[in-house]
Enzyme design. Structure first.
Site, mmCIF file in Angstrom:
data_model
loop_
_atom_site.group_PDB
_atom_site.id
_atom_site.type_symbol
_atom_site.label_atom_id
_atom_site.label_comp_id
_atom_site.label_asym_id
_atom_site.label_seq_id
_atom_site.Cartn_x
_atom_site.Cartn_y
_atom_site.Cartn_z
ATOM 1 N N TRP A 134 106.234 8.630 8.079
ATOM 2 C CA TRP A 134 105.385 7.659 8.753
ATOM 3 C C TRP A 134 105.351 7.844 10.262
ATOM 4 O O TRP A 134 104.511 7.267 10.937
ATOM 5 C CB TRP A 134 105.871 6.224 8.454
ATOM 6 C CG TRP A 134 107.378 6.098 8.551
ATOM 7 C CD1 TRP A 134 108.252 6.194 7.510
ATOM 8 C CD2 TRP A 134 108.166 5.942 9.733
ATOM 9 N NE1 TRP A 134 109.542 6.090 7.970
ATOM 10 C CE2 TRP A 134 109.516 5.937 9.335
ATOM 11 C CE3 TRP A 134 107.874 5.799 11.097
ATOM 12 C CZ2 TRP A 134 110.573 5.795 10.231
ATOM 13 C CZ3 TRP A 134 108.916 5.666 11.995
ATOM 14 C CH2 TRP A 134 110.244 5.664 11.563
ATOM 15 N N ASN A 135 106.299 8.613 10.807
ATOM 16 C CA ASN A 135 106.394 8.587 12.282
ATOM 17 C C ASN A 135 105.328 9.443 12.975
ATOM 18 O O ASN A 135 104.989 9.175 14.126
ATOM 19 C CB ASN A 135 107.817 8.935 12.752
ATOM 20 C CG ASN A 135 108.226 10.328 12.386
ATOM 21 O OD1 ASN A 135 107.612 10.965 11.540
ATOM 22 N ND2 ASN A 135 109.259 10.819 13.028
ATOM 23 N N LYS A 165 101.364 13.724 -0.272
ATOM 24 C CA LYS A 165 101.914 12.378 -0.509
ATOM 25 C C LYS A 165 102.382 11.832 0.839
ATOM 26 O O LYS A 165 103.422 12.217 1.347
ATOM 27 C CB LYS A 165 103.091 12.466 -1.485
ATOM 28 C CG LYS A 165 103.327 11.253 -2.324
ATOM 29 C CD LYS A 165 103.943 10.039 -1.750
ATOM 30 C CE LYS A 165 105.210 9.803 -1.123
ATOM 31 N NZ LYS A 165 105.218 8.557 -0.325
ATOM 32 N N ALA A 219 103.575 8.768 3.608
ATOM 33 C CA ALA A 219 104.575 7.696 3.509
ATOM 34 C C ALA A 219 103.904 6.369 3.154
ATOM 35 O O ALA A 219 102.732 6.149 3.476
ATOM 36 C CB ALA A 219 105.305 7.569 4.841
ATOM 37 N N GLY A 245 110.888 14.793 6.669
ATOM 38 C CA GLY A 245 111.490 13.477 6.469
ATOM 39 C C GLY A 245 112.981 13.552 6.681
ATOM 40 O O GLY A 245 113.483 14.421 7.411
ATOM 41 N N SER A 246 113.695 12.668 6.015
ATOM 42 C CA SER A 246 115.137 12.569 6.254
ATOM 43 C C SER A 246 115.892 13.724 5.591
ATOM 44 O O SER A 246 115.457 14.279 4.572
ATOM 45 C CB SER A 246 115.644 11.240 5.694
ATOM 46 O OG SER A 246 115.401 11.193 4.310
ATOM 47 N N GLU A 275 111.478 20.113 7.060
ATOM 48 C CA GLU A 275 111.590 19.685 8.468
ATOM 49 C C GLU A 275 112.323 18.357 8.436
ATOM 50 O O GLU A 275 111.748 17.326 8.106
ATOM 51 C CB GLU A 275 110.200 19.504 9.090
ATOM 52 C CG GLU A 275 109.386 20.782 9.213
ATOM 53 C CD GLU A 275 109.933 21.736 10.268
ATOM 54 O OE1 GLU A 275 110.836 21.345 11.029
ATOM 55 O OE2 GLU A 275 109.465 22.883 10.299
ATOM 56 N N LEU A 276 113.613 18.380 8.767
ATOM 57 C CA LEU A 276 114.459 17.206 8.518
ATOM 58 C C LEU A 276 114.924 16.555 9.824
ATOM 59 O O LEU A 276 114.400 16.835 10.891
ATOM 60 C CB LEU A 276 115.636 17.626 7.635
ATOM 61 C CG LEU A 276 115.227 18.385 6.361
ATOM 62 C CD1 LEU A 276 116.448 18.834 5.575
ATOM 63 C CD2 LEU A 276 114.308 17.546 5.480
ATOM 64 N N CYS A 283 111.776 12.923 15.373
ATOM 65 C CA CYS A 283 112.903 13.751 14.934
ATOM 66 C C CYS A 283 113.473 14.568 16.090
ATOM 67 O O CYS A 283 114.638 14.931 16.072
ATOM 68 C CB CYS A 283 112.448 14.673 13.825
ATOM 69 S SG CYS A 283 110.995 15.595 14.288
ATOM 70 N N GLU A 285 121.639 10.099 13.840
ATOM 71 C CA GLU A 285 120.323 10.009 14.467
ATOM 72 C C GLU A 285 119.965 8.521 14.574
ATOM 73 O O GLU A 285 119.890 7.835 13.558
ATOM 74 C CB GLU A 285 119.335 10.740 13.548
ATOM 75 C CG GLU A 285 117.942 10.860 14.065
ATOM 76 C CD GLU A 285 117.011 11.500 13.009
ATOM 77 O OE1 GLU A 285 117.252 11.348 11.792
ATOM 78 O OE2 GLU A 285 116.025 12.124 13.427
HETATM 79 P P1 NAP Z 1 112.141 9.738 4.263
HETATM 80 O O1 NAP Z 1 112.661 8.471 3.740
HETATM 81 O O2 NAP Z 1 112.837 10.983 3.898
HETATM 82 O O3 NAP Z 1 110.599 9.773 3.821
HETATM 83 C C1 NAP Z 1 109.748 10.860 4.122
HETATM 84 C C2 NAP Z 1 108.720 11.011 3.012
HETATM 85 O O4 NAP Z 1 109.389 11.302 1.787
HETATM 86 C C3 NAP Z 1 107.901 9.750 2.745
HETATM 87 O O5 NAP Z 1 106.618 10.122 2.325
HETATM 88 C C4 NAP Z 1 108.654 9.117 1.581
HETATM 89 O O6 NAP Z 1 107.853 8.251 0.818
HETATM 90 C C5 NAP Z 1 109.029 10.344 0.792
HETATM 91 N N1 NAP Z 1 110.170 10.181 -0.088
HETATM 92 C C6 NAP Z 1 111.176 9.287 -0.029
HETATM 93 N N2 NAP Z 1 112.057 9.516 -1.026
HETATM 94 C C7 NAP Z 1 111.595 10.588 -1.715
HETATM 95 C C8 NAP Z 1 112.065 11.331 -2.850
HETATM 96 N N3 NAP Z 1 113.205 11.029 -3.466
HETATM 97 N N4 NAP Z 1 111.313 12.374 -3.285
HETATM 98 C C9 NAP Z 1 110.171 12.698 -2.664
HETATM 99 N N5 NAP Z 1 109.683 12.049 -1.600
HETATM 100 C C10 NAP Z 1 110.393 11.001 -1.122
HETATM 101 O O7 NAP Z 1 112.105 9.778 5.830
HETATM 102 P P2 NAP Z 1 111.580 8.656 6.806
HETATM 103 O O8 NAP Z 1 112.643 7.672 7.003
HETATM 104 O O9 NAP Z 1 110.264 8.172 6.351
HETATM 105 O O10 NAP Z 1 111.343 9.534 8.141
HETATM 106 C C11 NAP Z 1 112.300 9.644 9.101
HETATM 107 C C12 NAP Z 1 113.079 10.938 9.006
HETATM 108 O O11 NAP Z 1 112.189 12.048 9.067
HETATM 109 C C13 NAP Z 1 114.007 11.105 10.173
HETATM 110 O O12 NAP Z 1 115.257 11.570 9.751
HETATM 111 C C14 NAP Z 1 113.328 12.158 11.037
HETATM 112 O O13 NAP Z 1 114.192 12.881 11.853
HETATM 113 C C15 NAP Z 1 112.661 12.995 10.016
HETATM 114 N N6 NAP Z 1 111.523 13.705 10.610
HETATM 115 C C16 NAP Z 1 111.651 15.053 10.786
HETATM 116 C C17 NAP Z 1 110.625 15.756 11.383
HETATM 117 C C18 NAP Z 1 110.726 17.245 11.581
HETATM 118 O O14 NAP Z 1 109.707 17.871 11.844
HETATM 119 N N7 NAP Z 1 111.906 17.839 11.476
HETATM 120 C C19 NAP Z 1 109.457 15.100 11.794
HETATM 121 C C20 NAP Z 1 109.356 13.727 11.592
HETATM 122 C C21 NAP Z 1 110.416 13.049 10.981
HETATM 123 P P3 NAP Z 1 107.917 6.645 1.093
HETATM 124 O O15 NAP Z 1 107.518 6.423 2.492
HETATM 125 O O16 NAP Z 1 106.938 6.116 0.122
HETATM 126 O O17 NAP Z 1 109.335 6.275 0.820
#
Ligand code: NAP
Length: 513
Positions: free
Chosen positions: A181-182, A205, A207, A261-262, A283-284, A317, A415
């Protein structure tokens, strides 16, 4: 209740509902790309279950609209559509794909204000920041429209005269893209435009919190003329996300996953992908050090700190997470920084002059406030902020600086993903590198120094995928974005960004006379 009082209650409810719908209309005015259906096989569709979920404006808790709550059945249909479309899309020429990407880019530029408004409504970002993300996200479409025609093969000299060695790049197939979402625009275009450029088809897919920006991108891709099934987008809430993710990882029709994502979810996907040895780009999360050395230009370092930390309310991130400041310049840097932080304006991102919006949701809010409480309870000192700004809404948290941060505190190790600067004092360069590298994450790192030998030394010793030297803003379509250690696999953007979506094929032509 008397008839009169009953009537009064009804009138009050009527007026309230009219006011609410007027507020919603006012909020969505100008947002003509706001689309409340998902996009599969070139059609705007509802979910198989007919269920929807609400999308909330984090600045005021109002419902912006609803989107289909899709499940694995819907996702399977999207995968099948993408697999079918791949059979023809993979044979299009690079010129045709470049042309379509360019048309998409032009439409994205024409509609940038509408996309930015939608983004601010669902993500809470200040409008100028949303406009910045739209420009950044668009730049990937432009970049990969240009890269499409530059994916070249090689002819390698053979060790024997009777053979010729050819090497070329092929699209892997259906790419499943999972985004956070960010950065609801840029995380999609950074992946999808690279995949499309080389001949892959996509199932996206986004967020739960930010599907509307993603759907606006699909609307414009449709207008640009991408054939049906080439781009598909399934919307789902948080409960359905894990099952859809598992399907992406396990479906034989999906050739690769790209996830942002995370780290926690990245590890789940990594495991799930092992059954089919699936291509995976991750990309975590990060835990970026921001180091200011004695020789630094302090004013530049303060500017760098503000941009690196407070963009998107600290929810990036690559945000600086641990501020390591050398002993001799500690007080000067902290005084200047504190003055600037106290001037930042918090509020609804659609209002002019706002620098920071709300945090995205309750979970983020509790995480950030809990980390500050943990640090303070263990002896950290609050120099600015340090508490919720409840007068603005339930998700606002004041831009915060805390000093005296120690290794037993959560802010030191994790983080934060919020508007919190944690200050750590150090004496020597060696000590700064030891602290900076003492983490499982390795996405970005920043340092400020005017000493040229130190610049080369420190940048080579930092264990990260991206380094900002005297610079707090490093992301651009031309440069490879990605991390090492638990921050991920692969690179996005730059000419390396196509590697996740292609495989190398070697062809040997033998028996030549
Ligand atoms: P997240 O909980 O991992 O969610 C990211 C995406 O994955 C969302 O679309 C989420 O859907 C989906 N998701 C959640 N659980 C899943 C599963 N078990 N299987 C498949 N998909 C799943 O992360 P967030 O909290 O939204 O984002 C923040 C994190 O992203 C931070 O740690 C940040 O550092 C990281 N990030 C990294 C980068 C990079 O380029 N390295 C860039 C931006 C963000 P829902 O929203 O429907 O749960």
């Amino acid at each position: 209740m008397t008839i009169d009082s009953c009537w009064l209650v009804r009138v009050k409810m009527f007026v309230k509902s009219r006011l609410l719908s007027k507020v919603c209309f006012m909020q969505t005015r100008g947002m003509h790309l706001l689309n409340q259906k998902a996009y599969v096989d070139g059609e705007w569709v509802t979910s198989a279950s007919n269920q929807n979920f609400n999308v909330i404006n984090p600045a005021n808790g109002s419902v912006i609209g609803t989107v289909p709550n899709m499940n694995v059945q819907d996702a399977q249909e999207a995968i099948e559509a993408a697999a079918k479309a791949f059979e023809t899309w993979k044979f299009t020429t690079a010129k045709e794909r470049a042309h379509l990407l360019r048309k998409w880019y032009n439409l994205l530029v024409e509609n940038q204000d509408s996309i930015a408004k939608i983004m601010t409504a669902e993500s809470g970002k200040p409008l100028p920041e949303s406009a910045g993300e739209v420009a950044y996200g668009n730049s990937f479409v432009e970049w990969f429209s240009e890269q499409a025609r530059n994916v070249r093969g090689e002819i390698v000299p053979s060790p024997v005269p009777s053979k010729k060695i050819f090497i070329d790049h092929h699209p892997i197939g259906v790419a499943a893209l999972i985004t956070p979402w960010n950065f609801p625009h840029a995380m999609i275009t950074r992946k999808a435009s690279a995949a499309l450029a080389v001949g892959c088809t996509c199932v996206i897919k986004p967020a739960e919190d930010t599907p509307f920006t993603a759907l606006a991108l699909m609307k414009l891709a449709e207008e640009a003329g991408f054939p049906k099934g080439v781009l598909n987008l399934v919307t789902s809430d948080r409960n359905n996300a894990p099952a859809i993710g598992a399907l992406f990882c396990e479906s034989p029709l999906v050739a690769g996953i790209s996830f942002t994502g995370s780290t926690q979810v990245g590890k789940i996907l990594y495991k799930q992908c092992s059954s089919g040895i699936k291509r995976l780009g991750l990309e975590l999360g990060g835990n970026a050090p921001f180091i200011v050395y004695n020789s630094a230009n302090i004013d530049k370092a303060v500017e760098g700190a503000l941009i690196s930390k407070f963009r998107n309310c600290g929810q990036t991130c690559v945000a600086a997470n641990r501020f390591l400041i050398q002993n001799e310049i500690f007080d000067e840097f902290v005084d200047k920084l504190t003055q600037r932080v106290k001037q930042l304006k918090l509020g609804d991102g659609s209002h002019p002059g706002v620098n920071l919006g709300p945090l995205i949701n309750d979970a983020q809010f509790h995480k950030v406030s809990g980390m500050v409480e943990d640090a303070v309870s263990k002896g950290a000192k609050v120099l600015a902020g340090g508490k919720p700004a409840s007068q603005l809404g339930s998700l606002f948290y004041e831009p915060t600086i805390i000093s005296g941060v120690q290794s037993n505190m959560q802010v030191y190790n994790e983080e934060v993903f919020g508007p919190v600067i944690s200050l750590i004092r150090f004496k020597t360069e060696e000590e700064s590198l030891q602290i900076a590298n003492a983490t499982e994450r390795g996405l970005a790192g920043y340092f400020f120094s005017e000493d040229v030998t130190q610049i080369f030394r420190v940048s080579s010793h930092l264990e990260v995928g991206m380094v900002g030297v005297n610079e707090g803003l490093i992301s651009t379509a031309e440069a490879p974005f990605g991390g090492i250690k638990e921050s991920g696999l692969g690179r996005e953007g730059s000419h390396h960004g196509i590697e996740d979506y292609t495989y190398i094929k070697y062809t040997c032509i033998g028996n030549l006379k």
